[in-house]
Structure formats: C-alpha cells, structure tokens
Design a protein around this motif. Structure first.
Motif, PDB file in Angstrom:
ATOM      1  N   MET A 129       5.264   9.064  56.154  1.00 47.99           N
ATOM      2  CA  MET A 129       5.170   9.808  57.317  1.00 47.99           C
ATOM      3  C   MET A 129       3.804  10.409  57.410  1.00 47.99           C
ATOM      4  SD  MET A 129       8.663  11.390  57.732  1.00 47.99           S
ATOM      5  CE  MET A 129       8.896  11.896  55.817  1.00 47.99           C
ATOM      6  N   PRO A 130       2.803   9.935  58.600  1.00 43.19           N
ATOM      7  CA  PRO A 130       1.695  10.806  58.655  1.00 43.19           C
ATOM      8  C   PRO A 130       2.104  12.206  59.531  1.00 43.19           C
ATOM      9  CG  PRO A 130       1.621   8.380  59.559  1.00 43.19           C
ATOM     10  CD  PRO A 130       2.966   8.774  59.361  1.00 43.19           C
ATOM     11  N   ILE A 131       1.233  13.225  58.883  1.00 43.45           N
ATOM     12  CA  ILE A 131       1.816  14.405  59.294  1.00 43.45           C
ATOM     13  C   ILE A 131       0.375  15.182  59.750  1.00 43.45           C
ATOM     14  CG2 ILE A 131       2.853  16.703  58.514  1.00 43.45           C
ATOM     15  CD1 ILE A 131       4.918  14.884  57.179  1.00 43.45           C
ATOM     16  N   PHE A 132       0.522  16.075  60.782  1.00 44.61           N
ATOM     17  CA  PHE A 132      -0.556  17.182  61.043  1.00 44.61           C
ATOM     18  C   PHE A 132       0.335  18.206  60.281  1.00 44.61           C
ATOM     19  CE2 PHE A 132      -3.034  14.805  64.083  1.00 44.61           C
ATOM     20  CZ  PHE A 132      -3.983  14.794  63.332  1.00 44.61           C
ATOM     21  N   ALA A 133      -0.426  18.990  59.281  1.00 45.26           N
ATOM     22  CA  ALA A 133      -0.011  20.251  58.717  1.00 45.26           C
ATOM     23  C   ALA A 133      -0.258  21.409  59.573  1.00 45.26           C
ATOM     24  CB  ALA A 133      -0.167  20.219  57.440  1.00 45.26           C
ATOM     25  N   ASP A 134       0.356  22.602  59.339  1.00 45.46           N
ATOM     26  CA  ASP A 134       0.014  23.843  59.891  1.00 45.46           C
ATOM     27  C   ASP A 134      -1.249  24.112  59.489  1.00 45.46           C
ATOM     28  OD1 ASP A 134       0.144  26.271  61.130  1.00 45.46           O
ATOM     29  OD2 ASP A 134       1.868  27.074  60.013  1.00 45.46           O
ATOM     30  N   PRO A 135      -2.289  24.762  60.329  1.00 41.61           N
ATOM     31  CA  PRO A 135      -2.269  24.838  61.827  1.00 41.61           C
ATOM     32  C   PRO A 135      -2.317  23.830  62.868  1.00 41.61           C
ATOM     33  CG  PRO A 135      -4.386  25.353  60.978  1.00 41.61           C
ATOM     34  CD  PRO A 135      -3.730  24.928  59.912  1.00 41.61           C
ATOM     35  N   GLY A 136      -2.106  22.442  62.080  1.00 45.36           N
ATOM     36  CA  GLY A 136      -2.052  21.519  63.167  1.00 45.36           C
ATOM     37  C   GLY A 136      -3.372  20.523  62.910  1.00 45.36           C
ATOM     38  N   THR A 137      -4.468  20.848  62.015  1.00 45.93           N
ATOM     39  CA  THR A 137      -5.668  20.189  62.167  1.00 45.93           C
ATOM     40  C   THR A 137      -5.949  19.597  60.789  1.00 45.93           C
ATOM     41  OG1 THR A 137      -6.688  22.329  61.233  1.00 45.93           O
ATOM     42  CG2 THR A 137      -6.831  21.701  63.678  1.00 45.93           C
ATOM     43  N   ALA A 138      -5.088  19.741  59.850  1.00 42.70           N
ATOM     44  CA  ALA A 138      -4.977  18.952  58.384  1.00 42.70           C
ATOM     45  C   ALA A 138      -4.210  17.899  58.520  1.00 42.70           C
ATOM     46  CB  ALA A 138      -4.712  20.181  57.480  1.00 42.70           C
ATOM     47  N   PHE A 139      -4.580  16.962  58.121  1.00 42.64           N
ATOM     48  CA  PHE A 139      -4.128  15.533  58.037  1.00 42.64           C
ATOM     49  C   PHE A 139      -3.552  15.326  56.922  1.00 42.64           C
ATOM     50  CE2 PHE A 139      -3.540  10.899  57.897  1.00 42.64           C
ATOM     51  CZ  PHE A 139      -2.587  10.728  58.777  1.00 42.64           C
ATOM     52  N   THR A 140      -2.249  14.566  56.520  1.00 43.88           N
ATOM     53  CA  THR A 140      -2.116  14.183  55.435  1.00 43.88           C
ATOM     54  C   THR A 140      -0.792  13.080  55.590  1.00 43.88           C
ATOM     55  OG1 THR A 140      -1.115  14.908  53.244  1.00 43.88           O
ATOM     56  CG2 THR A 140      -0.012  15.736  55.146  1.00 43.88           C
ATOM     57  N   THR A 141      -0.641  12.223  54.704  1.00 41.05           N
ATOM     58  CA  THR A 141       0.457  11.131  54.580  1.00 41.05           C
ATOM     59  C   THR A 141       1.425  11.658  53.511  1.00 41.05           C
ATOM     60  OG1 THR A 141      -0.991   9.513  55.703  1.00 41.05           O
ATOM     61  CG2 THR A 141       0.858   8.629  54.343  1.00 41.05           C
ATOM     62  N   VAL A 142       2.529  11.888  53.916  1.00 36.99           N
ATOM     63  CA  VAL A 142       3.609  11.908  52.723  1.00 36.99           C
ATOM     64  C   VAL A 142       4.406  10.698  52.423  1.00 36.99           C
ATOM     65  CG1 VAL A 142       5.667  13.276  52.283  1.00 36.99           C
ATOM     66  CG2 VAL A 142       4.019  14.441  53.677  1.00 36.99           C
ATOM     67  N   ARG A 143       4.188  10.274  51.252  1.00 38.06           N
ATOM     68  CA  ARG A 143       4.986   9.139  50.765  1.00 38.06           C
ATOM     69  C   ARG A 143       6.086   9.176  49.666  1.00 38.06           C
ATOM     70  NH1 ARG A 143      -0.690   6.486  50.358  1.00 38.06           N
ATOM     71  NH2 ARG A 143      -1.136   5.494  52.228  1.00 38.06           N
ATOM     72  N   SER A 144       7.009   8.487  49.960  1.00 39.09           N
ATOM     73  CA  SER A 144       8.337   8.748  49.249  1.00 39.09           C
ATOM     74  C   SER A 144       8.077   8.082  47.525  1.00 39.09           C
ATOM     75  CB  SER A 144       9.504   8.003  49.468  1.00 39.09           C
ATOM     76  OG  SER A 144       9.302   6.672  49.469  1.00 39.09           O
ATOM     77  N   GLN A 145       8.603   8.803  46.593  1.00 43.46           N
ATOM     78  CA  GLN A 145       8.297   8.226  45.165  1.00 43.46           C
ATOM     79  C   GLN A 145      10.052   8.350  44.664  1.00 43.46           C
ATOM     80  OE1 GLN A 145       5.762   7.149  44.004  1.00 43.46           O
ATOM     81  NE2 GLN A 145       4.486   7.578  46.019  1.00 43.46           N
ATOM     82  N   THR A 146      10.199   8.015  43.691  1.00 43.55           N
ATOM     83  CA  THR A 146      11.404   8.004  42.912  1.00 43.55           C
ATOM     84  C   THR A 146      11.640   9.572  42.673  1.00 43.55           C
ATOM     85  OG1 THR A 146      11.295   5.779  41.692  1.00 43.55           O
ATOM     86  CG2 THR A 146      13.047   7.416  40.956  1.00 43.55           C
ATOM     87  N   ASP A 147      12.764  10.081  43.244  1.00 42.61           N
ATOM     88  CA  ASP A 147      13.193  11.510  43.262  1.00 42.61           C
ATOM     89  C   ASP A 147      12.120  12.475  43.623  1.00 42.61           C
ATOM     90  OD1 ASP A 147      15.700  10.567  42.172  1.00 42.61           O
ATOM     91  OD2 ASP A 147      15.030  10.553  40.059  1.00 42.61           O
ATOM     92  N   GLY A 148      11.280  12.274  44.769  1.00 40.95           N
ATOM     93  CA  GLY A 148      10.196  13.061  45.103  1.00 40.95           C
ATOM     94  C   GLY A 148       9.456  12.418  46.295  1.00 40.95           C
ATOM     95  N   TRP A 149       8.216  13.057  46.443  1.00 40.13           N
ATOM     96  CA  TRP A 149       7.413  13.000  47.702  1.00 40.13           C
ATOM     97  C   TRP A 149       5.901  13.417  47.120  1.00 40.13           C
ATOM     98  CZ3 TRP A 149       9.444  10.636  52.013  1.00 40.13           C
ATOM     99  CH2 TRP A 149      10.382  10.668  52.378  1.00 40.13           C
ATOM    100  N   THR A 150       4.974  12.397  47.604  1.00 36.44           N
ATOM    101  CA  THR A 150       3.533  12.824  47.200  1.00 36.44           C
ATOM    102  C   THR A 150       2.870  13.088  48.585  1.00 36.44           C
ATOM    103  OG1 THR A 150       2.733  10.526  47.203  1.00 36.44           O
ATOM    104  CG2 THR A 150       3.659  11.347  45.316  1.00 36.44           C
ATOM    105  N   LEU A 151       1.767  13.789  48.585  1.00 37.64           N
ATOM    106  CA  LEU A 151       0.872  14.134  49.708  1.00 37.64           C
ATOM    107  C   LEU A 151      -0.544  13.602  49.419  1.00 37.64           C
ATOM    108  CD1 LEU A 151       2.562  17.058  48.850  1.00 37.64           C
ATOM    109  CD2 LEU A 151       1.885  17.398  51.388  1.00 37.64           C
TER     110      LEU A 151
END
Length: 358
Positions: free
Chosen positions: A118-140
């Motif tokens: 999931m591509p996401i703009f983090a708070d306050p809305g200007t920091a971009f990251t992609t959150v990806r699934s891993q086995t039993d967790g997530w990475t950014l």
C-alpha cells in the motif's frame, strides 16, 4: 447404529440425521457463518501499463520485468513488477491496524519474492512510504517516523510510525524477482478476482419425478432427493415451492452435509397434509450449498382424475395476501430425524420418515 454411505454420495436416512449433526458439530465445518464479502472480477484490459493514469489498476514500475498478464489462472507478475489499484479518493480515518485486517491475497503459483503493498502519505501528509506485507508483519520504505527500512513491524507499530492522519493511495501486489501468479487481492471488504472461476455443474435429481398423491404422502414410499457437484463437505439447505409459487422451507434437527465430492442423497421424503388430500401439481425442490450455488428440480404429484398439473409459478414471497395464506411459522418436531416444514395454503409438511439404517 451406523450411517450407511453410498460410494458416490452421502446417504442421509431419517435415522442417520442426528449422527450427521454430531459429526458436523465436532468438525471444523462452519455452519451459518457471515455472508461473503463483495467480489469483483478484474480482466487484463482493466490494467493500465503504467502510472500515466494513477486511479484504477496499473503497473507501478517503469519498466517492469515483464508486462503483467491475466489468464484463467490469475494475475501473473514477473519481477520487478507491481500491480496496484489507485483509489479515486485516498482512504483516511482508519488506523493501519484496522486497514491491515481487511487485506489479503491468494497465490496460486510462484516463489516467495512477493508481497501485498500500500503506497501511503504519512502524517502530516508529505512523507511518502510504501508499506509491504511480510510473514507475520509489515515493512516500510523511507524510514518514515523513525522506522528502519526493511525491519518487520506489527500493524500496531506501523500506526505509530504513520501518525494519526495518514492516507492510503492504492493497494495491490508486487514481485521483486521471479514470477508469481495471484488469484485474488482483498481490500476493505472487497475481493478482486483475477482468475477464472469454474462454474459448478451442480444438479438435483428427484426419483421418481412423477408420483401419485397417495405415494407422495406415503411414509413407506415417498421420493428421494439427491444432488451432485455441489461444494464438497458443505451444509446445504432445502426448500420447496408449491404449484402456486408459494415458497416453504424444509427444516431438520441436524445439518445435511455433502460428502467430499459434493454429493448427497436424502431418502424417504414425503408430504403430509392437514386436509388429508395432497393437492396435485408440480412442486419445485430447491437445494443451496454453502457457496450459494443453488439448483432445483421438479416433482409432479398427479391425480388420475384431475387435469394436468400446473407448472409452478416464480417464487412470490408477497403472495400471502393474494392467496389468503397466513404467516404461520415453520415448525420442527423433536423426534429423531423428523423433518417438517409447514405450508399454510394446504397445511402441508414435508417429512423424512424415521427408519433404521441398513
């Protein structure tokens, strides 16, 4: 007392129904679960080759390892490749933990270099990251909020890094290397299906298909309802429709369940009528499995002295007022294996007589 089983079907005599209910209760079979989420079929023509149009399904890498393809097997990606669905309105107002609980994917072939993302703009809305699934967790990606890229975190920890006012721009799947085929991708209660679903060839058979009024109400005769190619090991429901189109149910003191190949057989089913005479006509028997596959067959109840039976009308739940039917509820006796269902028009019930298993 044993439950006899035919080689290609589950034989459910009246006396065996309580046994079947006990077996189901002790298994992992879920009966009466929640309704299925919405499902959307996605074709290859709906996937744009690049991000020139972000909203909708599109390829996120330029260029990808190979163009994504959609076949009967599903969505096939060759890394690097990412197919994501850009949202027309970014998703806000939920925690990441809540969002993560709605995600999922189904892999039908391929290696281990894939993930949900999931591509996401983090708070306050200007920091971009992609959150990806891993086995039993997530990475950014990008070290957002003090996180470390490549380190696996829980969904609750991801919330801490994203802040309280983040927005999800898209969702989908990605492959870093090798080739992977995906059947489905889920998000926010909707399953997006890429593979071709084989339509079940379920069938209901009634033997005999024509029966006299006397035999249809005779506990020693009656008729047999059987089905094939329904969902395997699935609970089924049976309902009936009278010649005038009025629908009435069929209840049991235990579930009727298909066998491992989706078959079942219910013997010695017969009608009873409070008026003493079963009205002649064509009665429809409707069988539905746990996957909502529904099929029906007709049984013609004949009176040699009466005109030819009338073909059953379409179901008319609101026909009660028009036909003068009351709203008497279905009922079920407590006797072992006794199956009853009321139809107010004729005072009819449907019964599977208690018999000793052979």
């Amino acid at each position: 007392m044993s439950t006899p089983v035919k080689p290609s079907s589950t034989l459910l005599r009246a006396a065996a129904i309580t046994v079947a209910a006990t077996l189901v209760a002790g298994s992992a079979l879920l009966v009466g679960g929640t309704a299925s989420a919405a499902e959307v079929q996605v074709s290859g023509s709906e996937i744009a080759p690049n991000e020139s149009t972000y909203v909708g399904w599109h390829e996120g890498y330029t260029p990808p390892g190979a163009p994504a393809t959609v076949t009967d097997a599903g969505l096939t990606l060759t890394g690097k490749s990412q197919i994501i669905n850009g949202l027309a309105t970014p998703l806000t107002g939920q925690t990441f933990e809540e969002i993560a609980a709605t995600t999922g994917l189904t892999v039908v072939a391929g290696g281990n270099k894939y993930s949900y993302q999931m591509p996401i703009f983090a708070d306050p809305g200007t920091a971009f990251t992609t959150v990806r699934s891993q086995t039993d967790g997530w990475t950014l990606t990008g070290g957002i909020g003090g996180s470390t890229e490549g380190i696996k975190y829980t969904a609750a920890q991801i919330d801490g890094f994203l802040g309280t006012d983040f927005s999800v721009l898209a969702f989908g799947v990605q492959v870093q290397s090798g080739t992977t085929t995906f059947a489905t991708v889920s998000f926010q209660g909707t399953t997006y299906r890429f593979n071709k679903v084989v339509v079940p060839d379920a069938k209901v058979t009634i033997v005999p298909s024509t029966i006299s009024q006397a035999d249809a109400a005779n506990a020693d005769k009656g008729f047999t309802v059987s089905g094939v190619e329904f969902a395997p090991n699935s609970p089924i429901t049976i309902s009936f429709r009278a010649p005038d189109g009025t629908a009435f149910g069929f209840s049991a003191d235990g579930p009727i369940v298909t066998d491992e190949v989706g078959a079942f057989t219910l013997e010695h089913v017969y009608f009873t009528s409070s008026t003493g005479v079963l009205p002649a006509g064509i009665y429809a028997v409707v069988v539905t499995d746990g996957d909502n596959t529904s099929r029906e067959a007709n049984i013609s109840v004949i009176d040699p002295t009466a005109p030819s039976p009338v073909t059953p009308a379409a179901p008319t739940p609101e026909a009660l007022a028009a036909t003068g039917l009351d709203d008497s509820p279905l009922f079920l006796t407590s006797g072992l294996g006794l199956l009853l269902a009321g139809i107010a028009a004729f005072g009819i019930t449907v019964v599977a007589r208690r018999r000793t298993a052979e």
